[in-house]
Motif scaffolding. Structure first.
Motif, PDB file in Angstrom:
ATOM      1  N   ASN A   1     102.514  53.615  86.736  1.00 12.26           N
ATOM      2  CA  ASN A   1     103.595  54.695  86.697  1.00 12.26           C
ATOM      3  C   ASN A   1     104.512  54.343  87.762  1.00 12.26           C
ATOM      4  N   LYS A   2     105.519  53.424  87.339  1.00 10.34           N
ATOM      5  CA  LYS A   2     106.619  52.925  87.928  1.00 10.34           C
ATOM      6  C   LYS A   2     107.461  54.327  88.675  1.00 10.34           C
ATOM      7  N   GLU A   3     107.700  55.228  87.883  1.00  8.25           N
ATOM      8  CA  GLU A   3     108.488  56.154  88.410  1.00  8.25           C
ATOM      9  C   GLU A   3     107.905  57.164  89.541  1.00  8.25           C
TER      10      GLU A   3
ATOM     11  N   ILE B   1     114.511  40.119  85.493  1.00  7.27           N
ATOM     12  CA  ILE B   1     114.520  40.672  84.154  1.00  7.27           C
ATOM     13  C   ILE B   1     113.329  41.721  84.045  1.00  7.27           C
ATOM     14  N   LEU B   2     113.709  43.063  84.368  1.00 11.05           N
ATOM     15  CA  LEU B   2     112.318  43.911  84.877  1.00 11.05           C
ATOM     16  C   LEU B   2     112.105  44.925  83.566  1.00 11.05           C
ATOM     17  N   ASN B   3     112.935  44.774  82.423  1.00  9.98           N
ATOM     18  CA  ASN B   3     112.782  45.743  81.378  1.00  9.98           C
ATOM     19  C   ASN B   3     112.497  44.962  80.016  1.00  9.98           C
ATOM     20  N   GLY B   4     111.224  45.080  79.477  1.00 11.28           N
ATOM     21  CA  GLY B   4     111.084  44.331  78.421  1.00 11.28           C
ATOM     22  C   GLY B   4     111.916  44.796  77.075  1.00 11.28           C
ATOM     23  N   THR B   5     112.083  46.155  77.000  1.00 10.29           N
ATOM     24  CA  THR B   5     112.774  46.701  75.948  1.00 10.29           C
ATOM     25  C   THR B   5     114.194  46.177  75.800  1.00 10.29           C
ATOM     26  N   THR B   6     114.843  46.289  76.938  1.00 14.19           N
ATOM     27  CA  THR B   6     116.316  45.824  76.856  1.00 14.19           C
ATOM     28  C   THR B   6     116.393  44.310  76.729  1.00 14.19           C
TER      29      THR B   6
ATOM     30  N   GLY C   1     106.157  49.560  70.708  1.00 15.57           N
ATOM     31  CA  GLY C   1     105.484  50.393  71.732  1.00 15.57           C
ATOM     32  C   GLY C   1     106.055  49.676  73.029  1.00 15.57           C
ATOM     33  N   TYR C   2     107.192  48.955  73.178  1.00 17.20           N
ATOM     34  CA  TYR C   2     107.720  48.576  74.507  1.00 17.20           C
ATOM     35  C   TYR C   2     108.542  49.598  75.020  1.00 17.20           C
ATOM     36  N   ALA C   3     109.191  50.502  74.496  1.00 14.52           N
ATOM     37  CA  ALA C   3     110.029  51.480  75.033  1.00 14.52           C
ATOM     38  C   ALA C   3     109.381  52.602  75.648  1.00 14.52           C
ATOM     39  N   GLU C   4     109.813  53.322  76.647  1.00 13.09           N
ATOM     40  CA  GLU C   4     109.437  54.644  77.112  1.00 13.09           C
ATOM     41  C   GLU C   4     109.639  55.504  76.061  1.00 13.09           C
ATOM     42  N   LYS C   5     109.001  56.736  76.475  1.00 10.23           N
ATOM     43  CA  LYS C   5     109.032  57.714  75.516  1.00 10.23           C
ATOM     44  C   LYS C   5     110.403  58.264  75.052  1.00 10.23           C
TER      45      LYS C   5
ATOM     46  N   ALA D   1     115.706  55.876  79.455  1.00  5.57           N
ATOM     47  CA  ALA D   1     115.198  55.200  80.618  1.00  5.57           C
ATOM     48  C   ALA D   1     115.372  53.641  80.586  1.00  5.57           C
ATOM     49  N   ASP D   2     115.181  53.101  79.513  1.00  2.00           N
ATOM     50  CA  ASP D   2     115.121  51.824  79.290  1.00  2.00           C
ATOM     51  C   ASP D   2     116.779  51.241  79.092  1.00  2.00           C
ATOM     52  N   VAL D   3     117.356  51.718  78.200  1.00  2.39           N
ATOM     53  CA  VAL D   3     118.771  51.426  78.001  1.00  2.39           C
ATOM     54  C   VAL D   3     119.791  51.643  78.974  1.00  2.39           C
TER      55      VAL D   3
ATOM     56  N   HIS E   1     117.458  52.790  83.969  1.00  2.34           N
ATOM     57  CA  HIS E   1     116.545  53.639  84.825  1.00  2.34           C
ATOM     58  C   HIS E   1     115.226  53.019  85.235  1.00  2.34           C
ATOM     59  N   ASP E   2     114.605  52.637  84.297  1.00  3.67           N
ATOM     60  CA  ASP E   2     113.153  51.886  84.475  1.00  3.67           C
ATOM     61  C   ASP E   2     113.280  50.835  85.221  1.00  3.67           C
ATOM     62  N   ALA E   3     114.244  49.871  84.972  1.00  5.27           N
ATOM     63  CA  ALA E   3     114.522  48.605  85.833  1.00  5.27           C
ATOM     64  C   ALA E   3     114.858  48.994  87.350  1.00  5.27           C
TER      65      ALA E   3
ATOM     66  N   ARG F   1     113.640  51.676  88.851  1.00  4.20           N
ATOM     67  CA  ARG F   1     112.462  51.976  89.729  1.00  4.20           C
ATOM     68  C   ARG F   1     111.831  50.793  89.861  1.00  4.20           C
ATOM     69  N   LYS F   2     111.825  49.766  89.259  1.00  3.07           N
ATOM     70  CA  LYS F   2     111.066  48.652  89.385  1.00  3.07           C
ATOM     71  C   LYS F   2     111.557  47.756  90.704  1.00  3.07           C
ATOM     72  N   VAL F   3     113.102  48.125  90.686  1.00  5.18           N
ATOM     73  CA  VAL F   3     113.977  47.299  91.801  1.00  5.18           C
ATOM     74  C   VAL F   3     113.372  48.166  93.056  1.00  5.18           C
TER      75      VAL F   3
ATOM     76  N   PRO G   1     104.643  38.520  79.956  1.00  9.36           N
ATOM     77  CA  PRO G   1     104.806  39.890  79.120  1.00  9.36           C
ATOM     78  C   PRO G   1     105.087  41.037  79.945  1.00  9.36           C
ATOM     79  N   GLY G   2     106.287  41.725  79.811  1.00  7.92           N
ATOM     80  CA  GLY G   2     106.629  42.772  81.045  1.00  7.92           C
ATOM     81  C   GLY G   2     106.278  44.149  80.295  1.00  7.92           C
ATOM     82  N   ALA G   3     105.619  44.243  79.083  1.00  8.02           N
ATOM     83  CA  ALA G   3     105.272  45.517  78.701  1.00  8.02           C
ATOM     84  C   ALA G   3     104.495  45.309  77.415  1.00  8.02           C
ATOM     85  N   GLY G   4     104.015  46.449  77.065  1.00  4.36           N
ATOM     86  CA  GLY G   4     102.871  46.289  75.981  1.00  4.36           C
ATOM     87  C   GLY G   4     101.550  46.646  76.452  1.00  4.36           C
TER      88      GLY G   4
HETATM   89  N1  HSE Z   1     109.572  50.377  78.834  1.00  7.88           N
HETATM   90  C1  HSE Z   1     109.079  49.541  79.712  1.00  7.88           C
HETATM   91  C2  HSE Z   1     109.834  48.005  79.180  1.00  7.88           C
HETATM   92  C3  HSE Z   1     107.883  49.247  79.569  1.00  7.88           C
HETATM   93  O1  HSE Z   1     110.331  48.086  78.178  1.00  7.88           O
HETATM   94  O2  HSE Z   1     109.776  47.398  80.100  1.00  7.88           O
HETATM   95  C4  HSE Z   1     107.271  48.581  80.641  1.00  7.88           C
HETATM   96  O3  HSE Z   1     107.394  48.997  82.075  1.00  7.88           O
END
Ligand code: HSE
Length: 405
Positions: A99-101, A152-157, A182-186, A190-192, A195-197, A199-201, A295-298
């Motif tokens: 849970n990165k958030e 490169i911290l977000n798989g979806t983008t 199943g890569y994207a957040e709910k 947050a991905d596009v 915000h997700d990246a 949090r990881k930063v 692999p950054g997500a999944g």
């Molecule tokens: N939604 C995130 C991503 C999941 O696409 O990278 C992994 O943190």
């Protein structure tokens, strides 16, 4: 050894699966003990699931089970994950999370609670999905002074940008496929929107430099303004657009940290990172540049990192790991727009004469179908504030940072 899983979504169900499919090999890694999933917390019903006897909707079933020593929190979000994690740590149970958030917002408080109770709070899965980066950064690179990190911290983008670059696919179509996989957040915002990246930063910066960095301190821009026209111009310059998180050491009291689309030239290790893959490039004074890729997500990649943390906790039931960071400060993250210099990509409705009057030295780019009143160019090195000043008389369509990683 009994463990519990809180949140039976993509990652949580992956954690249960990895524990079960590795039931023979895990005991060899934790002194002969077996890992047994004793409770799964989720408010939803899973009537067809083979683990249906393990489900509970009551958190207290986990908190009050003295045999459960390790809990995987794969719920996501700050609430109620924060409350649950705090209670578990105070009760002396170790918690591992993807849970990165939560780590980015509340990591300091949770790490302090773990410190006080002698338990562990580990979050290898919170950055880079299945990529080992938290442990390498804190252990294998511990001898280095970290000069900077770019990731490169977000798989979806990264998946969306790869589809735009390689298939000429629209942003919306690529996002839809990423969600189906199943890569994207709910909420894919947050991905596009980055915000997700971000949090990881925050997590990487806090670990690398020892002071908590909060998401509100990290200027963040997503990929929603990137068009196929920009992709095409940058391709003509032998580069690609990536959503990058960048962290730079300035001095012991100041760092820069920001998330934005960035032009990465094809010689960079980051340029070849495609699809849902992530990469984190760490620049250390002794080691030089090292790049962590994977692999950054999944489901299973992220579960791989969560279960590795469970195994680490199982090995450290008597001895707490020394791990974490201290309190942050308000002015610790500087305004990068006035202090960090870099080249920029610019696309504008303007003539070359107008551009040349504003910029002493630019490299012009071209694309198929380029309108006669449109220019695109790469500037010399400058701060973003200087760029804004120089662009003040031009009708700008887009600007993108150019990275030196
Ligand atoms: N939604 C995130 C991503 C999941 O696409 O990278 C992994 O943190």
């Amino acid at each position: 050894m009994k463990v519990a899983v809180m949140g039976y979504g993509t990652v949580g169900s992956g954690v249960v699966e990895v524990i079960e499919t590795h039931a023979d090999s895990i005991p060899k890694k934790i002194g002969g003990n077996t890992l047994e999933v004793a409770h799964i917390l989720d408010l939803r019903d899973f009537p067809e699931d083979p683990h249906k006897d393990l489900f509970t909707k009551d958190f207290n079933d986990i908190l009050n089970d003295p045999e459960v020593k390790i809990v995987a929190e794969t719920m996501g979000g700050v609430n109620p994950a924060f409350d649950f994690t705090m209670k578990l740590l105070k009760a002396g149970k170790s918690v591992v999370t993807s849970n990165k958030e939560l780590v980015a917002q509340k990591g300091l408080e949770l790490l302090q609670a773990a410190e006080e109770s002698g338990s562990n709070y580990l979050f290898e899965a919170s950055v880079g999905g299945g990529i080992p980066i938290i442990r390498p950064l804190t252990q294998c690179l511990a001898a280095n002074h970290i000069e900077g990190i770019a990731g490169i911290l977000n798989g979806t983008t990264n998946f969306i940008l790869t589809m735009m670059i390689e298939e000429g696919m629209s942003f919306a179509d690529a996002l839809k496929i990423a969600q189906e996989k199943g890569y994207a957040e709910k909420d894919p915002t947050a991905d596009v929107e980055g915000h997700d990246a971000c949090r990881k930063v925050c997590i990487l910066a806090s670990l690398a430099f020892g002071k908590h960095v909060y998401p509100s301190q990290v200027e963040t821009e997503g990929i929603t303004n990137i068009t196929l026209e920009d992709v095409s111009y940058i391709n003509s310059a032998n580069g690609v657009i990536k959503l990058l998180g960048q962290i730079k050491y300035i001095n012991d009291d100041q760092i820069a940290a920001f998330v934005s689309p960035a032009v990465v030239y094809n010689g960079s290790q980051l340029a070849s990172v495609k699809d849902v893959f992530n990469a984190v490039l760490v620049r250390g004074d002794a080691v030089g540049d090292v790049c962590f890729y994977g692999p950054g997500a999944g489901k299973l990649p992220t579960a791989s990192a969560v279960v590795a943390d469970i195994i680490d906790c199982a090995k450290h039931t008597e001895r707490k790991k020394i791990f974490g960071w201290g309190a942050g400060e308000e002015d610790y993250v500087v305004d990068y727009k006035s202090s960090i210099e870099m080249p920029f990509y610019v696309r504008a409705k303007a003539s070359c004469a107008q551009v040349n009057a504003a910029f002493p030295d630019v490299k012009y780019l071209s694309r198929k179908g380029q309108p006669s009143d449109e220019v695109a160019f790469i500037t010399d090195v400058m701060t973003e504030n200087e760029l804004t000043e120089r662009l003040s008389g031009l009708e700008v369509i887009n600007t993108i940072k150019v990275t030196n990683y």
